[in-house]
Design a protein around this motif. Structure first.
Motif, PDB file in Angstrom:
ATOM      1  N   ALA A  38       0.818  -1.161  -0.109  1.00  0.00           N
ATOM      2  CA  ALA A  38      -0.084   0.436  -0.358  1.00  0.00           C
ATOM      3  C   ALA A  38       0.814   1.591  -0.099  1.00  0.00           C
ATOM      4  O   ALA A  38       0.650   2.173  -0.567  1.00  0.00           O
ATOM      5  N   LEU A  39       1.872   1.449   0.780  1.00  0.00           N
ATOM      6  CA  LEU A  39       2.625   2.462   0.699  1.00  0.00           C
ATOM      7  C   LEU A  39       3.369   2.742  -0.477  1.00  0.00           C
ATOM      8  O   LEU A  39       3.685   3.664  -0.808  1.00  0.00           O
ATOM      9  N   ALA A  40       3.946   1.648  -0.829  1.00  0.00           N
ATOM     10  CA  ALA A  40       4.856   2.149  -2.100  1.00  0.00           C
ATOM     11  C   ALA A  40       3.479   1.998  -3.129  1.00  0.00           C
ATOM     12  O   ALA A  40       3.927   3.038  -4.181  1.00  0.00           O
ATOM     13  N   GLN A  41       2.590   1.434  -3.566  1.00  0.00           N
ATOM     14  CA  GLN A  41       1.222   2.208  -4.726  1.00  0.00           C
ATOM     15  C   GLN A  41       1.368   3.778  -4.099  1.00  0.00           C
ATOM     16  O   GLN A  41       1.221   4.452  -4.540  1.00  0.00           O
ATOM     17  N   LEU A  42       1.274   4.196  -2.674  1.00  0.00           N
ATOM     18  CA  LEU A  42       0.196   5.156  -2.880  1.00  0.00           C
ATOM     19  C   LEU A  42       1.848   6.419  -3.159  1.00  0.00           C
ATOM     20  O   LEU A  42       1.314   7.751  -4.510  1.00  0.00           O
ATOM     21  N   ALA A  43       3.060   5.488  -3.088  1.00  0.00           N
ATOM     22  CA  ALA A  43       4.237   6.803  -3.899  1.00  0.00           C
ATOM     23  C   ALA A  43       4.311   6.798  -5.149  1.00  0.00           C
ATOM     24  O   ALA A  43       4.661   7.754  -5.678  1.00  0.00           O
ATOM     25  N   GLY A  44       4.697   5.613  -4.867  1.00  0.00           N
ATOM     26  CA  GLY A  44       4.423   5.375  -6.897  1.00  0.00           C
ATOM     27  C   GLY A  44       3.439   5.508  -7.788  1.00  0.00           C
ATOM     28  O   GLY A  44       3.895   7.260  -8.410  1.00  0.00           O
ATOM     29  N   GLY A  45       2.179   6.038  -6.900  1.00  0.00           N
ATOM     30  CA  GLY A  45       1.362   6.012  -8.123  1.00  0.00           C
ATOM     31  C   GLY A  45       0.716   7.697  -7.923  1.00  0.00           C
ATOM     32  O   GLY A  45       1.154   8.535  -8.909  1.00  0.00           O
ATOM     33  N   ALA A  46       1.447   8.487  -6.867  1.00  0.00           N
ATOM     34  CA  ALA A  46       1.525   9.857  -6.267  1.00  0.00           C
ATOM     35  C   ALA A  46       2.343  10.833  -7.415  1.00  0.00           C
ATOM     36  O   ALA A  46       2.801  11.622  -7.998  1.00  0.00           O
ATOM     37  N   LEU A  47       3.941  10.170  -7.552  1.00  0.00           N
ATOM     38  CA  LEU A  47       5.425  10.558  -8.679  1.00  0.00           C
ATOM     39  C   LEU A  47       4.739  10.293  -9.522  1.00  0.00           C
ATOM     40  O   LEU A  47       5.150  11.215 -10.022  1.00  0.00           O
ATOM     41  N   ALA A  48       4.411   8.721  -9.441  1.00  0.00           N
ATOM     42  CA  ALA A  48       3.751   8.828 -11.460  1.00  0.00           C
ATOM     43  C   ALA A  48       2.729  10.031 -12.292  1.00  0.00           C
ATOM     44  O   ALA A  48       3.389  10.547 -12.813  1.00  0.00           O
ATOM     45  N   ALA A  49       1.747  10.052 -10.884  1.00  0.00           N
ATOM     46  CA  ALA A  49       1.327  11.211 -11.426  1.00  0.00           C
ATOM     47  C   ALA A  49       1.725  11.889 -12.076  1.00  0.00           C
ATOM     48  O   ALA A  49       1.864  13.348 -12.686  1.00  0.00           O
ATOM     49  N   GLY A  50       2.267  12.678 -10.925  1.00  0.00           N
ATOM     50  CA  GLY A  50       3.351  14.422 -11.088  1.00  0.00           C
ATOM     51  C   GLY A  50       4.374  14.699 -12.437  1.00  0.00           C
ATOM     52  O   GLY A  50       4.549  15.258 -12.535  1.00  0.00           O
ATOM     53  N   PHE A  51       4.827  13.281 -12.389  1.00  0.00           N
ATOM     54  CA  PHE A  51       5.267  13.027 -13.791  1.00  0.00           C
ATOM     55  C   PHE A  51       5.156  13.317 -14.975  1.00  0.00           C
ATOM     56  O   PHE A  51       5.432  14.028 -15.880  1.00  0.00           O
ATOM     57  N   LEU A  52       3.560  12.873 -15.264  1.00  0.00           N
ATOM     58  CA  LEU A  52       2.637  13.095 -16.032  1.00  0.00           C
ATOM     59  C   LEU A  52       2.838  13.994 -16.295  1.00  0.00           C
ATOM     60  O   LEU A  52       2.836  13.951 -17.482  1.00  0.00           O
TER      61      LEU A  52
END
Length: 666
Positions: free
Chosen positions: A604-618
């Protein structure tokens, strides 16, 4: 307790037709007698009655019957009481195909509008069926995927209109569903085609009725389920495309009429397919006559399609109580496809490094006044960076909130199509901005923000009230948000279709522009993202346990309704805060979590961080491209995010969809 007390659909049909004819007589007045008078001289009222009023009445009856027939066929073969041309995205696909053809390949108009509309509707239907079948072809999966595709097509059509208003200004009113006519060409062209499709549907009544036995029972009776299902879907898609080509998008008639027929006592399919078109014809007649009456009172040209959507969306909310709950264990979205092993440590490192490089690049790389590319010299940092860094910080912060919100929704529902944009909060904020523009003479940026916040909070309250009635069932809450989004979009189309110049300002904000971001708003967005991230981190235990199912979560002491309500509240607040910055059309909250799973982030923590940063990158890349592609002109970041994220998302969702589609079509 039934919603209506009539025991026979005959009473409903008679009531609708009597009410529609009474409204028509009220609108026409004494002019109807002019048809029976000898036409010795030119009479404008007689011409208006003969070539505008009467063709519109016939068209309303034909369109209502066609959409209702399409809806009842889709509901039968998909075994889904919420299936319709609107909820499955076929009408929006046909509308988008018309816009794309006019702009980019006008030579295709030689094949006819019907052919173009059928092609667009067919592509949308295939995409919806392929995505929905991956979730076991359940009713909710089809509706969520259909409404997601429909909203995406509608958003892209609105963006095309924004960028090419000189060529597509009339398409906006047509896309909102207008029955205003100036002759008999539309009804005389549409009626024979609808009759031909109705005859084809009549030949399939018995095979489709056998599908009530289920796939196994129908196959044992000698029925080819796959063939009947494909043929019925083809006829239904053609009907909806013909209507869209003729009069634009008329929303929710194909859903409401079959539902009324069932509630009035038409239990068997043979009766539903008979009475649903008649109820739909009367329903659209009443709605269109009411629209004409309102137009005469207000003096504005109101589209019928927006009114039907405004009236039909509440019916879906009422039908949610009758939709069977899916109590099974939701699929575990913590496991990324293609990454069955633990994520190598260098992947997060490379991901963060790429993000830092992207931040530096969007700040320092750009185009000069003469259009040449350059790296910003050190001597110009103080004069140029104050114009760039607020947009970069605001876009990144908003996208981070949307990405984290998307992870929460997808883990709660077990549905890969869940996203904050579909929760309804973005639509509420947009509606608030629309009200500010249309009710206040000079609505500045601060006033627009206040109205947007009020609209977002109002929709949040409605979603939570609806969710409380179902114990905060995530599927019901998400579907309620999607329906509210569709209804609010129809309201915006209703406001914007009058030709007011403020409509283009509204569409520009909806496209996700960061033009007006300053240092204060950028820092506010950053502070909001940091605060909400700090509130979400303690909830990672809930996000780990809730996807395992209600029984497992309660067994370890989790209060499931409370946990779901808190997580939905956090997701809604993050969505509202982000929408105020980048608008409702980014879809990065849908794409970011998928990128995180494809990289192998499972906890859950990895997905939160990864999903948030991936959205920010896009969003960083989208905002930079929006500033540089058409320099010195700018394209809204939300538009670029849609154009970048949609193909990526479709490729991810379709990766394993072929086997599921084959199983469903057997």
């Amino acid at each position: 307790m039934p919603l209506i007390s009539f025991r026979s659909p005959v009473a409903v049909v008679l009531l609708l037709f009597c009410l529609g004819l009474l409204l028509a007589a009220w609108n026409i007045g004494s002019d109807v007698w002019r048809l029976f008078e000898p036409a010795e001289n030119y009479d404008p009222r007689r011409m208006m009655l003969a070539y505008s009023v009467l063709p519109r009445l016939v068209t309303a009856l034909t369109v209502g019957a066609a959409l209702s027939l399409s809806g009842v066929m889709l509901q039968q073969v998909l075994r889904n009481p919420l299936a319709s041309p609107t909820t499955l995205g076929t009408s929006a696909g046909a509308n988008l195909a018309m816009a794309v053809t006019i702009l980019f390949v006008p030579s295709l108009q030689g094949f006819g509008r019907d052919t173009i509309a059928i092609g667009g509707a067919a592509l949308s239907a295939c995409l919806v069926l392929a995505i929905g079948s991956r979730k076991g072809a359940s009713p909710l999966s089809f509706i969520l995927s259909g409404l997601m595709v429909g909203l995406w097509c509608s958003a892209l059509s609105a963006v095309f209109i924004l960028m090419n208003d000189r060529y597509l200004s009339g398409l906006f009113l047509w896309g909102a569903g207008s029955l205003a006519l100036q002759g008999w060409s539309v009804p005389l062209s549409l009626l024979p085609k609808v009759i031909a499709c109705a005859l084809a549907a009549g030949l399939m009544v018995r095979p489709m009725a056998l599908m009530e036995l289920g796939d196994a029972g129908a196959i044992s009776a000698g029925l080819s389920v796959r063939r009947v299902r494909v043929m019925a879907i083809v006829v239904a898609v053609i009907l909806s495309a013909l209507v869209t080509s003729a009069v634009g998008v008329i929303g929710f008639v194909g859903l409401v009429a079959p539902s009324i027929a069932r509630l009035a006592g038409a239990r068997r399919f043979s009766r539903q397919i008979l009475w649903s078109p008649l109820i739909g014809a009367g329903l659209l007649l009443v709605t269109d006559e009411a629209v004409k009456l309102l137009s005469a009172v207000t003096g504005a040209l109101l589209p019928t399609g927006s009114m039907t959507a405004l009236l039909g969306a509440p019916v879906i909310l009422l039908l949610l109580a009758r939709l069977p709950s899916e109590n099974g264990r939701p699929p575990n979205l913590g496991e990324g496809r293609g990454h069955r092993w633990h994520t190598p440590r260098f992947i997060p490192v490379l991901f963060v490094a790429a993000l830092l490089i992207a931040v530096i690049a969007v700040l320092l790389v750009g185009r000069t006044g003469n259009g040449h590319w350059e790296i910003l010299p050190l001597a110009e940092w103080r004069s140029i960076l104050p114009y760039r860094w607020p947009r970069v910080v605001a876009a990144f912060s908003a996208a981070v909130m949307l990405g984290a919100s998307g992870v929460i929704l997808q883990r709660l529902t077990g549905n890969e199509m869940a996203s904050p944009e579909l929760l309804g909060i973005s639509g509420g904020a947009t509606t608030g901005v629309a009200l500010a523009l249309f009710t206040i003479t000079s609505a500045g940026f601060t006033v627009q923000l206040g109205f947007a916040a009020f609209g977002a909070l109002a929709v949040l309250v409605v979603v939570l009230i609806l969710g409380r009635r179902s114990g905060f069932s995530p599927e019901r809450v998400l579907l309620a948000g999607v329906v509210l989004t569709a209804m609010l979009d129809a309201l915006i189309g209703f406001l914007a279709a009058g030709g007011d110049p403020r409509a283009m300002m509204l569409i520009g904000w909806m496209a996700g522009s960061t033009y007006l971001v300053n240092e204060t708003s950028a820092l506010s967005a950053l502070a909001s993202a940091m605060l909400l991230a700090a509130l979400v981190l303690p909830a990672t235990r809930w996000l780990t346990l809730l996807p395992l199912g209600r029984d497992v979560s309660q067994g370890v002491g989790v209060k499931v309704p409370l946990a779901r309500a808190v997580l939905l509240l956090l997701s809604a607040v993050m969505t509202a805060a982000a929408t105020l910055v980048v608008g409702p059309l980014s879809f990065v909250g849908l794409v970011g979590p998928h990128i995180a799973r494809e990289l192998g982030f499972r906890s859950a923590l990895a997905q939160l961080a990864g999903g948030a940063l991936a959205a920010g990158f896009l969003m960083l890349i989208a905002d930079w491209l929006g500033r540089m592609i058409a320099f010195p002109y700018q394209i809204p970041a939300g538009l670029i995010a849609v154009l970048l994220g949609a193909p990526l998302l479709i490729s991810i969702l379709m990766k394993n969809s072929e086997s599921g589609s084959r199983r469903w079509l057997r």
